[in-house]
Design an enzyme around this catalytic site. Sequence first.
Site, PDB file in Angstrom:
ATOM      1  N   GLU A  39      24.207  73.848   4.004  1.00 53.65           N
ATOM      2  CA  GLU A  39      24.883  75.062   4.726  1.00 53.65           C
ATOM      3  C   GLU A  39      25.107  74.562   6.220  1.00 53.65           C
ATOM      4  O   GLU A  39      24.306  73.860   6.691  1.00 53.65           O
ATOM      5  CB  GLU A  39      24.465  76.196   4.737  1.00 53.65           C
ATOM      6  CG  GLU A  39      24.139  76.908   3.317  1.00 53.65           C
ATOM      7  CD  GLU A  39      22.913  76.596   2.628  1.00 53.65           C
ATOM      8  OE1 GLU A  39      22.700  76.958   1.541  1.00 53.65           O
ATOM      9  OE2 GLU A  39      21.714  76.167   3.358  1.00 53.65           O
TER      10      GLU A  39
ATOM     11  N   TYR B  35      29.799  65.221   7.687  1.00 50.26           N
ATOM     12  CA  TYR B  35      29.427  65.556   6.280  1.00 50.26           C
ATOM     13  C   TYR B  35      30.435  65.151   5.047  1.00 50.26           C
ATOM     14  O   TYR B  35      30.301  64.463   4.134  1.00 50.26           O
ATOM     15  CB  TYR B  35      29.018  66.821   5.939  1.00 50.26           C
ATOM     16  CG  TYR B  35      27.756  67.535   6.508  1.00 50.26           C
ATOM     17  CD1 TYR B  35      26.742  66.574   6.884  1.00 50.26           C
ATOM     18  CD2 TYR B  35      27.641  68.595   7.238  1.00 50.26           C
ATOM     19  CE1 TYR B  35      25.549  66.916   7.765  1.00 50.26           C
ATOM     20  CE2 TYR B  35      26.618  68.838   7.970  1.00 50.26           C
ATOM     21  CZ  TYR B  35      25.668  68.017   8.130  1.00 50.26           C
ATOM     22  OH  TYR B  35      24.349  68.724   8.711  1.00 50.26           O
TER      23      TYR B  35
END
Length: 147
Positions: free
Chosen positions: A106, A118
Amino acid sequence: MNTVYIREMYPDDIPEIVSIERLSFSTPWSETSFRSEIYSRYSVTRVAELNGVIVGYICVKHVADECHLLDLAVHPDYRRRGIARALLNDVIQELRIEGCRFFCLEVRSSNYAAMKLYEKFGFNMVGVRKGYYVNPAEDAVIMMMEL
């Protein structure tokens, strides 16, 4: 020498890690939280050292064929130097060897720099957790990659 060295996290590292944690997050982990991860058989914990100074760390929980990024931070003075990338690379290599298939995390919906990092690793947005974060209140973007 300006080479980043990635190594196991040890209990003696916790004061430096907590210092970075407090500079990085509005609701920082405690020393106890880090100690718990160091001693957990399901955790992968690493620090990044530059010239003998801890400048970043990562904590990942690995159970069966899934893992979850719990905490990743780099000292503000050392950001944008590839340290988070080096930490992620190191952990992903180990997780692949250990048979992990799915890696999830998250991230605050406003943390565009982290999401971009990411995405470069192959993480994709798979959902949103409404009101996940507090101080300030914010949604979490759920990201996942298949290893």
